[in-house]
Enzyme design. Structure first.
Site, PDB file in Angstrom:
ATOM      1  N   CYS A 305       0.846  -1.197   0.000  1.00 26.63           N
ATOM      2  CA  CYS A 305       0.000   0.000   0.000  1.00 26.63           C
ATOM      3  C   CYS A 305       0.879   1.245   0.000  1.00 26.63           C
ATOM      4  O   CYS A 305       1.869   1.314   0.731  1.00 26.63           O
ATOM      5  CB  CYS A 305      -0.909  -0.010   1.220  1.00 26.63           C
ATOM      6  SG  CYS A 305      -1.923   1.478   1.364  1.00 26.63           S
ATOM      7  N   CYS A 307      -0.116   4.348   0.908  1.00 27.09           N
ATOM      8  CA  CYS A 307      -0.598   5.441   1.761  1.00 27.09           C
ATOM      9  C   CYS A 307       0.443   5.786   2.824  1.00 27.09           C
ATOM     10  O   CYS A 307       1.323   4.981   3.129  1.00 27.09           O
ATOM     11  CB  CYS A 307      -1.920   5.042   2.423  1.00 27.09           C
ATOM     12  SG  CYS A 307      -1.734   4.079   3.935  1.00 27.09           S
ATOM     13  N   CYS A 310       1.064   3.266   5.716  1.00 24.97           N
ATOM     14  CA  CYS A 310       1.833   2.060   5.378  1.00 24.97           C
ATOM     15  C   CYS A 310       3.277   2.386   4.993  1.00 24.97           C
ATOM     16  O   CYS A 310       4.192   1.621   5.270  1.00 24.97           O
ATOM     17  CB  CYS A 310       1.137   1.318   4.232  1.00 24.97           C
ATOM     18  SG  CYS A 310      -0.446   0.604   4.719  1.00 24.97           S
TER      19      CYS A 310
END
Length: 376
Positions: A305, A307, A310
């Site tokens: 991920c 984002c 993460c």
């Protein structure tokens, strides 16, 4: 920049569709997931952070905004986009659903609904005409007509009466909305779980003519199987050349199942509300950050991920800040959940465009069935 509202379908794969809704404030890639900004904010997120997750459109809430800070105040301050610093499209709901859920605080008639505010007990009236006025004051790009949504289960007579009134209110909403180039009005199909009542509702809405059509009255307690049964026929009853919006959905597998059945737009508070309560959605299912297994885990929530939660923080840190009730916890976990939901949408758009939706869907379900990585 386009000055009108339009919808173009780019590809289909089975019933799944991908396309673009064009508005003067920008394009909305479909299928689209709309984060919910109830009170002119997606809780725990900056508007630019919401945009960074890949969201093309937000949902604002007529009921909450009319009570506080009031639609008139927002209009005086330049409209909802300026007020909340979001320059992309906004869809506002009509207020009907929230008012219906206040069953002990409201009185309903053919004219509309009178209710008491959950904030201070003050008395208000919401009618199709007033809902259109409020949404115009807010300046939302997509306006929803005012309807009644009975909670399920309900008996057929009650569902039919409610649907018939919603169709009369739909006509009044259309009349009150008037001619507003660049802005769109969506009708809302009702009829509970009954195929014939849904067909009758769809026919009434098509006669009135709207810029888009919502499937309303689902995700209100009927369960996924019943919802999918309705979605097996309801989208097909609506025009193919207009966007189809499933209101208030949902969990990742609800969203994928809805797109598979011909839905173009969805909204739900789930990713943001879950983020604040420590529930995290990933490609490998759902995990709970409060669980002690994460306390010493240096790994990210999901190594694939992109984002900030993460990329930059460990499970151990996210577990700690959640347990310590630090504000950054809700911010990072909400960002992750919204990012994951937008990843799903992009994955589906790509798969539909290349005719590989069935394979994508199989991978999606297989990944979630795997469950979370083994504890250390």
């Amino acid at each position: 920049m386009t000055q009108s509202f339009s919808f173009s379908l780019n590809a289909t794969d089975g019933k799944a569709r991908t396309g673009v809704i064009s508005t003067p404030r920008g394009d909305i890639r479909t299928p689209a997931f709309m984060p919910v900004g109830t009170a002119a904010t997606v809780k725990a997120m900056m508007p630019e952070s919401v945009a960074a997750t890949g969201a093309d459109i937000l949902l604002g809430n007529t009921y909450h905004l009319m009570l506080r800070p009031t639609a008139e105040r927002i209009a005086n301050l330049g409209g909802l986009h300026k007020f909340m610093n979001w320059d992309k499209p906004i869809l506002t709901d009509s207020g009907g659903f929230q008012v219906m859920s206040l069953s002990d605080l409201r009185k309903m008639s053919e004219k509309g609904v009178t209710f008491r505010s959950h904030i201070d007990g003050s008395k208000h009236e919401l009618t199709p005409e007033r809902s259109m006025e409020i949404q115009k004051l807010l300046g939302s790009d997509i306006v929803m007509c005012f309807d009644e949504c009975p909670a399920l289960p309900a008996d057929r007579t009650r569902i039919n009466e409610s649907m018939q009134m919603s169709m009369r209110w739909a006509q009044r909403s259309r009349d009150a909305f008037g001619d507003r180039p660049g802005y769109a009005l969506f009708g809302i199909q009702q009829g509970g779980l009954e195929e014939d009542l849904r067909a009758e509702s769809a026919a009434a809405l098509r006669d009135i003519e709207f810029d888009g059509y919502a499937v309303g009255g689902l995700a209100v307690g009927e369960g996924q199987e019943a919802m999918f049964n309705v979605l097996d026929f309801a989208p097909d009853q609506l025009p193919t050349d207009k966007p189809r919006y499933l209101m208030g959905v949902g969990k990742p597998d609800d969203i994928v199942g809805a797109v598979k059945r011909g839905i173009d737009m969805m909204d739900c508070v789930l990713p943001s509300r879950s983020g604040r309560t420590g529930q995290i959605f990933t490609r490998h299912g759902v995990l709970n950050i409060k669980n002690a297994r994460h306390a010493d885990d240096p790994r990210p929530l999901d190594e694939n991920c992109g984002c900030p939660a993460c990329r930059n923080y460990s499970r151990a840190y996210l577990h700690h800040v959640f347990r310590a009730q630090e504000m950054i916890s809700g911010m990072l976990l909400t960002w992750h959940n919204l990012h994951y939901f937008q990843d799903i949408m992009q994955g589906m758009r790509d798969a539909i465009a290349t005719g590989s939706f069935a394979a994508w869907e199989a991978d999606f379900h297989a990944g979630r069935a795997q469950g979370d990585i083994e504890p250390l």
